[in-house]
Design a protein around this motif. Structure first.
Motif, PDB file in Angstrom:
ATOM      1  N   LEU A  61       9.293  -3.483   3.805  1.00  0.00           N
ATOM      2  CA  LEU A  61       8.136  -4.371   3.793  1.00  0.00           C
ATOM      3  C   LEU A  61       8.287  -5.542   4.755  1.00  0.00           C
ATOM      4  CD1 LEU A  61       7.727  -4.441  -0.087  1.00  0.00           C
ATOM      5  CD2 LEU A  61       6.474  -3.009   1.530  1.00  0.00           C
ATOM      6  N   SER A  62       9.519  -5.863   5.118  1.00  0.00           N
ATOM      7  CA  SER A  62       9.755  -7.017   5.993  1.00  0.00           C
ATOM      8  C   SER A  62       9.958  -6.624   7.455  1.00  0.00           C
ATOM      9  CB  SER A  62      10.991  -7.795   5.514  1.00  0.00           C
ATOM     10  OG  SER A  62      12.170  -7.014   5.683  1.00  0.00           O
ATOM     11  N   LEU A  63       9.892  -5.322   7.772  1.00  0.00           N
ATOM     12  CA  LEU A  63      10.228  -4.878   9.125  1.00  0.00           C
ATOM     13  C   LEU A  63       9.197  -5.315  10.164  1.00  0.00           C
ATOM     14  CD1 LEU A  63      11.714  -1.318   8.507  1.00  0.00           C
ATOM     15  CD2 LEU A  63      12.914  -3.466   8.959  1.00  0.00           C
ATOM     16  N   ALA A  64       7.913  -5.374   9.786  1.00  0.00           N
ATOM     17  CA  ALA A  64       6.905  -5.850  10.733  1.00  0.00           C
ATOM     18  C   ALA A  64       7.204  -7.297  11.120  1.00  0.00           C
ATOM     19  CB  ALA A  64       5.509  -5.732  10.130  1.00  0.00           C
ATOM     20  N   ILE A 209       1.328   4.446   2.836  1.00  0.00           N
ATOM     21  CA  ILE A 209       0.121   3.625   2.703  1.00  0.00           C
ATOM     22  C   ILE A 209       0.146   2.464   3.682  1.00  0.00           C
ATOM     23  CG2 ILE A 209      -1.074   2.010   1.157  1.00  0.00           C
ATOM     24  CD1 ILE A 209      -0.356   3.924  -1.144  1.00  0.00           C
ATOM     25  N   GLY A 210       1.287   1.779   3.760  1.00  0.00           N
ATOM     26  CA  GLY A 210       1.411   0.689   4.727  1.00  0.00           C
ATOM     27  C   GLY A 210       1.223   1.174   6.145  1.00  0.00           C
ATOM     28  N   LEU A 211       1.763   2.358   6.413  1.00  0.00           N
ATOM     29  CA  LEU A 211       1.618   2.966   7.738  1.00  0.00           C
ATOM     30  C   LEU A 211       0.144   3.255   8.038  1.00  0.00           C
ATOM     31  CD1 LEU A 211       3.222   4.102  10.147  1.00  0.00           C
ATOM     32  CD2 LEU A 211       3.354   6.267   8.923  1.00  0.00           C
ATOM     33  N   GLY A 212      -0.544   3.862   7.075  1.00  0.00           N
ATOM     34  CA  GLY A 212      -1.954   4.186   7.275  1.00  0.00           C
ATOM     35  C   GLY A 212      -2.816   2.953   7.454  1.00  0.00           C
ATOM     36  N   LEU A 213      -2.555   1.915   6.667  1.00  0.00           N
ATOM     37  CA  LEU A 213      -3.319   0.673   6.794  1.00  0.00           C
ATOM     38  C   LEU A 213      -3.072   0.003   8.141  1.00  0.00           C
ATOM     39  CD1 LEU A 213      -2.863  -0.752   3.185  1.00  0.00           C
ATOM     40  CD2 LEU A 213      -4.974   0.123   4.188  1.00  0.00           C
ATOM     41  N   SER A 214      -1.841   0.088   8.632  1.00  0.00           N
ATOM     42  CA  SER A 214      -1.536  -0.484   9.951  1.00  0.00           C
ATOM     43  C   SER A 214      -2.311   0.247  11.043  1.00  0.00           C
ATOM     44  CB  SER A 214      -0.029  -0.390  10.231  1.00  0.00           C
ATOM     45  OG  SER A 214       0.709  -1.180   9.330  1.00  0.00           O
ATOM     46  N   ILE A 215      -2.335   1.580  10.965  1.00  0.00           N
ATOM     47  CA  ILE A 215      -3.074   2.368  11.956  1.00  0.00           C
ATOM     48  C   ILE A 215      -4.558   2.007  11.918  1.00  0.00           C
ATOM     49  CG2 ILE A 215      -3.799   4.703  12.577  1.00  0.00           C
ATOM     50  CD1 ILE A 215      -1.059   5.674  11.563  1.00  0.00           C
ATOM     51  N   ALA A 216      -5.110   1.865  10.691  1.00  0.00           N
ATOM     52  CA  ALA A 216      -6.525   1.514  10.559  1.00  0.00           C
ATOM     53  C   ALA A 216      -6.816   0.142  11.154  1.00  0.00           C
ATOM     54  CB  ALA A 216      -6.921   1.546   9.092  1.00  0.00           C
ATOM     55  N   LYS A 217      -5.894  -0.798  10.939  1.00  0.00           N
ATOM     56  CA  LYS A 217      -6.098  -2.153  11.469  1.00  0.00           C
ATOM     57  C   LYS A 217      -6.022  -2.152  12.992  1.00  0.00           C
ATOM     58  CE  LYS A 217      -4.682  -6.946  10.721  1.00  0.00           C
ATOM     59  NZ  LYS A 217      -5.983  -7.347  10.152  1.00  0.00           N
ATOM     60  N   CYS A 298       6.712   2.104  10.408  1.00  0.00           N
ATOM     61  CA  CYS A 298       6.190   0.929   9.708  1.00  0.00           C
ATOM     62  C   CYS A 298       6.444  -0.355  10.501  1.00  0.00           C
ATOM     63  CB  CYS A 298       6.834   0.821   8.325  1.00  0.00           C
ATOM     64  SG  CYS A 298       6.311   2.100   7.175  1.00  0.00           S
ATOM     65  N   GLY A 299       7.633  -0.485  11.079  1.00  0.00           N
ATOM     66  CA  GLY A 299       7.941  -1.685  11.842  1.00  0.00           C
ATOM     67  C   GLY A 299       7.111  -1.798  13.105  1.00  0.00           C
ATOM     68  N   VAL A 300       7.069  -0.725  13.885  1.00  0.00           N
ATOM     69  CA  VAL A 300       6.354  -0.745  15.161  1.00  0.00           C
ATOM     70  C   VAL A 300       4.845  -0.882  14.945  1.00  0.00           C
ATOM     71  CG1 VAL A 300       5.741   0.662  17.162  1.00  0.00           C
ATOM     72  CG2 VAL A 300       8.135   0.493  16.452  1.00  0.00           C
ATOM     73  N   LEU A 301       4.291  -0.047  14.067  1.00  0.00           N
ATOM     74  CA  LEU A 301       2.845  -0.104  13.842  1.00  0.00           C
ATOM     75  C   LEU A 301       2.439  -1.371  13.087  1.00  0.00           C
ATOM     76  CD1 LEU A 301       2.069   3.639  13.037  1.00  0.00           C
ATOM     77  CD2 LEU A 301       1.669   2.394  15.164  1.00  0.00           C
ATOM     78  N   GLY A 302       3.329  -1.845  12.207  1.00  0.00           N
ATOM     79  CA  GLY A 302       3.045  -3.100  11.525  1.00  0.00           C
ATOM     80  C   GLY A 302       2.988  -4.263  12.499  1.00  0.00           C
ATOM     81  N   TYR A 303       3.908  -4.278  13.461  1.00  0.00           N
ATOM     82  CA  TYR A 303       3.897  -5.331  14.482  1.00  0.00           C
ATOM     83  C   TYR A 303       2.677  -5.203  15.380  1.00  0.00           C
ATOM     84  CZ  TYR A 303       5.472  -8.276  18.365  1.00  0.00           C
ATOM     85  OH  TYR A 303       5.557  -9.240  19.351  1.00  0.00           O
ATOM     86  N   ASN A 313       5.922  -9.957   4.118  1.00  0.00           N
ATOM     87  CA  ASN A 313       5.793  -8.720   3.349  1.00  0.00           C
ATOM     88  C   ASN A 313       4.391  -8.199   3.606  1.00  0.00           C
ATOM     89  OD1 ASN A 313       5.167  -6.838   1.281  1.00  0.00           O
ATOM     90  ND2 ASN A 313       6.681  -7.744  -0.082  1.00  0.00           N
ATOM     91  N   PHE A 314       4.268  -7.100   4.356  1.00  0.00           N
ATOM     92  CA  PHE A 314       2.944  -6.752   4.849  1.00  0.00           C
ATOM     93  C   PHE A 314       2.015  -6.105   3.821  1.00  0.00           C
ATOM     94  CE2 PHE A 314       4.330  -2.624   4.782  1.00  0.00           C
ATOM     95  CZ  PHE A 314       4.147  -1.789   5.878  1.00  0.00           C
ATOM     96  N   LEU A 315       2.525  -5.821   2.611  1.00  0.00           N
ATOM     97  CA  LEU A 315       1.628  -5.353   1.553  1.00  0.00           C
ATOM     98  C   LEU A 315       1.295  -6.435   0.532  1.00  0.00           C
ATOM     99  CD1 LEU A 315       2.675  -1.685   0.645  1.00  0.00           C
ATOM    100  CD2 LEU A 315       0.575  -2.475   1.737  1.00  0.00           C
ATOM    101  N   THR A 316       2.128  -7.495   0.477  1.00  0.00           N
ATOM    102  CA  THR A 316       1.862  -8.561  -0.486  1.00  0.00           C
ATOM    103  C   THR A 316       1.517  -9.880   0.191  1.00  0.00           C
ATOM    104  OG1 THR A 316       4.182  -9.231  -0.621  1.00  0.00           O
ATOM    105  CG2 THR A 316       3.446  -7.516  -2.127  1.00  0.00           C
ATOM    106  N   GLY A 317       1.731  -9.963   1.513  1.00  0.00           N
ATOM    107  CA  GLY A 317       1.409 -11.184   2.243  1.00  0.00           C
ATOM    108  C   GLY A 317      -0.040 -11.210   2.697  1.00  0.00           C
ATOM    109  N   PHE A 318      -0.791 -10.203   2.281  1.00  0.00           N
ATOM    110  CA  PHE A 318      -2.211 -10.055   2.575  1.00  0.00           C
ATOM    111  C   PHE A 318      -2.518 -10.061   4.058  1.00  0.00           C
ATOM    112  CE2 PHE A 318      -2.111 -10.706  -1.851  1.00  0.00           C
ATOM    113  CZ  PHE A 318      -3.012  -9.752  -2.284  1.00  0.00           C
ATOM    114  N   GLY A 319      -1.729  -9.183   4.723  1.00  0.00           N
ATOM    115  CA  GLY A 319      -2.138  -8.767   6.039  1.00  0.00           C
ATOM    116  C   GLY A 319      -3.310  -7.808   5.864  1.00  0.00           C
ATOM    117  N   PHE A 320      -3.337  -7.139   4.682  1.00  0.00           N
ATOM    118  CA  PHE A 320      -4.442  -6.229   4.360  1.00  0.00           C
ATOM    119  C   PHE A 320      -5.191  -6.761   3.136  1.00  0.00           C
ATOM    120  CE2 PHE A 320      -0.886  -3.481   5.804  1.00  0.00           C
ATOM    121  CZ  PHE A 320      -1.425  -3.045   6.994  1.00  0.00           C
TER     122      PHE A 320
END
Length: 483
Positions: A61-64, A209-217, A298-303, A313-320
């Motif tokens: 969760l912290s890799l982005a 899920i985090g991966l999919g949300l990153s791609i969508a964003k 997750c890290g690359v797409l999250g970034y 934390n990209f699922l609890t820090g409300f990036g989404f």
């Protein structure tokens, strides 16, 4: 519930105690290994599940955020380097499960004692158990944050993204602790294979899920600002803050790959044929390859999705925020996963304390007495008053510490930094040198020592970055308050 029988007054390992209390007549000789313990039944599948459960944890969760500090060049490179080091050193450690005479080592510190002696074993035990305690505290923090994120996500959905949606982590940690008190009554590692498989599935689910949300964003644009070197000095952070964050990012990545502290314990669940080290190496390859794939994505797409402003934390820090129900599912998967992962890391602590206590007080009925309780639908279940009390106290203490220091990134970075060098690199390298009888100052000896020294330096700078982050976070923090 019906009390069936009891065993008392014997100083025996947990596995043997479990045997004695589950059979009134004893078992056939084929039910035991050559050392007299109950026959192990672990396979490549269960070992891989244990590893994936231990590795793919809250660290993903912290890799982005970590890549945002390091940038496009250093970020993926560091991820790949850490994965290769973890895989290589874990393979060395797997070869040290048995002594040169073929005797099994049931725990990490037993392997160190066999190959390096008593002093090294004590240092290893200190590093291992401090790390295991730290991980259980870190998982308590992460679970509470994810539980709170589900409630906050629904609040934001109802009231808008600017609504004041506070949540008490203290309440969530209390709920998590109550669940762990119940699960902690499971006698030993061999009994939680199913929990690890469920947890492994959950870890893949929320990472996906985090991966999919990153791609969508990324697809919806406009794209967030990224750079080859990460956060920009003078624009995003000051020069000193850039340095500290870079160091802390190294600790976060080190934590994301940490599982060597339970590798021997996992290997000790494997059946003896084929040889445990061969199966464990395959499981290590599967586990590290699987996790590295997810980490990279997750890290690359999250970034790419959040850029230099990536949340810790990209699922609890409300990036989404939306779709809120998918964010909720992701956080629920995190909670289920960490409920299981907590046990994977806590069981070696339980085994150590209980074995030591039985050896220290072999005639104490409170410590050694075991009962069998018949529970409808579950059958005969072992029960010990000593185990129930001390394990419950351990869970309560870890929850209280987590309530006082609920800092996700800083805590994860510190745990990763402190444990990476001694447990993942130093002891496996030193034991392998002794076991393989590698000649001093030979080419292999030299580059193994260089690897160890470089990793020590990385661990030290990562620890400095995390300590600075904790100090900074504590300045304005008030414990037990709604966040």
């Amino acid at each position: 519930m019906v009390m069936a029988s009891e065993v008392q007054g014997k100083s025996v390992p947990m596995e043997e105690a479990s045997f004695e209390i589950t059979s009134g007549r004893g078992r056939a000789r084929d039910d035991f290994d050559d050392d007299g313990r109950v026959k192990r039944t672990g396979t490549l599948v269960t070992a891989s599940a244990h590893i994936i459960t231990a590795v793919i944890g809250s660290g993903v969760l912290s890799l982005a955020w970590a890549l945002a500090q390091l940038g496009w060049i250093a970020g993926p490179t560091v991820l790949l380097i850490f994965s290769l080091i973890t895989w290589f050193c874990s393979s060395l450690l797997a070869d040290c499960y048995r002594s040169p005479q073929g005797k099994r080592n049931y725990r990490y510190k037993d392997a160190v004692r066999t190959h390096l002696g008593g002093v090294s074993s004590k240092l290893c035990a200190l590093a291992q158990y401090v790390n295991l305690v730290g991980v259980t505290i870190g998982y308590t923090i992460t679970t509470a944050i994810s539980m709170g994120a589900v409630k906050r996500s629904n609040c934001f959905h109802r009231n808008g993204h600017d609504a004041a949606c506070g949540e008490s982590n203290t309440t969530n940690m209390t709920i998590f602790a109550c669940i762990q008190i119940v699960l902690s009554q499971i006698p030993n590692f061999h009994k939680i294979w199913w929990l690890s498989i469920v947890a492994a599935i959950m870890s893949v689910a929320y990472s996906s899920i985090g991966l999919g949300l990153s791609i969508a964003k990324i697809a919806e644009g406009p794209h967030s600002r990224t750079s080859l070197t990460g956060v920009t000095v003078g624009v995003d952070v000051s020069g000193s803050e850039k340095v500290w964050r870079t160091f802390q990012a190294l600790g976060d990545i080190a934590f994301a790959y940490a599982y060597s502290n339970v590798l021997i314990e996992i290997q000790d669940t494997l059946r003896s044929s084929p040889p445990e080290n061969q199966v464990m190496k395959k499981a290590t390859t599967i586990g590290v390859l699987t996790t590295t794939t997810f980490y990279m994505l997750c890290g690359v797409l999250g970034y790419a999705a959040f850029g230099n402003t990536a949340p810790g934390n990209f699922l609890t820090g409300f990036g989404f925020y939306d779709p809120f129900w998918l964010v909720d599912i992701g956080n629920i998967c995190i909670v289920v996963h960490l409920i299981g992962a907590f046990q994977v890391f806590a069981q070696p602590i339980f085994q150590f304390i209980e074995t030591w206590s039985r050896n220290r007080w072999p005639d104490n009925r409170f410590v050694t007495t075991e009962h069998v309780i018949n529970i409808p639908l579950l059958g005969d279940c072992p029960f010990s008053l000593f185990r129930m009390i001390w394990r419950s106290l351990f869970v309560i203490i870890t929850a209280v510490v987590a309530m006082i220091f609920p800092f996700f990134n800083d805590f994860l970075g510190l745990i990763g930094a402190v444990s990476f060098w001694p447990l993942t690199v130093y002891f496996p390298v030193e034991m392998y040198i002794v076991q393989a009888k590698i000649r001093r100052f030979s080419a292999t000896w030299t580059w193994l020592k260089i690897l160890s020294i470089v990793c020590l330096i990385v661990s030290l700078v990562a620890a400095c970055g995390s300590v600075q982050g904790l100090i900074h976070s504590l300045q304005d923090y008030k414990p037990f308050k709604i966040s």
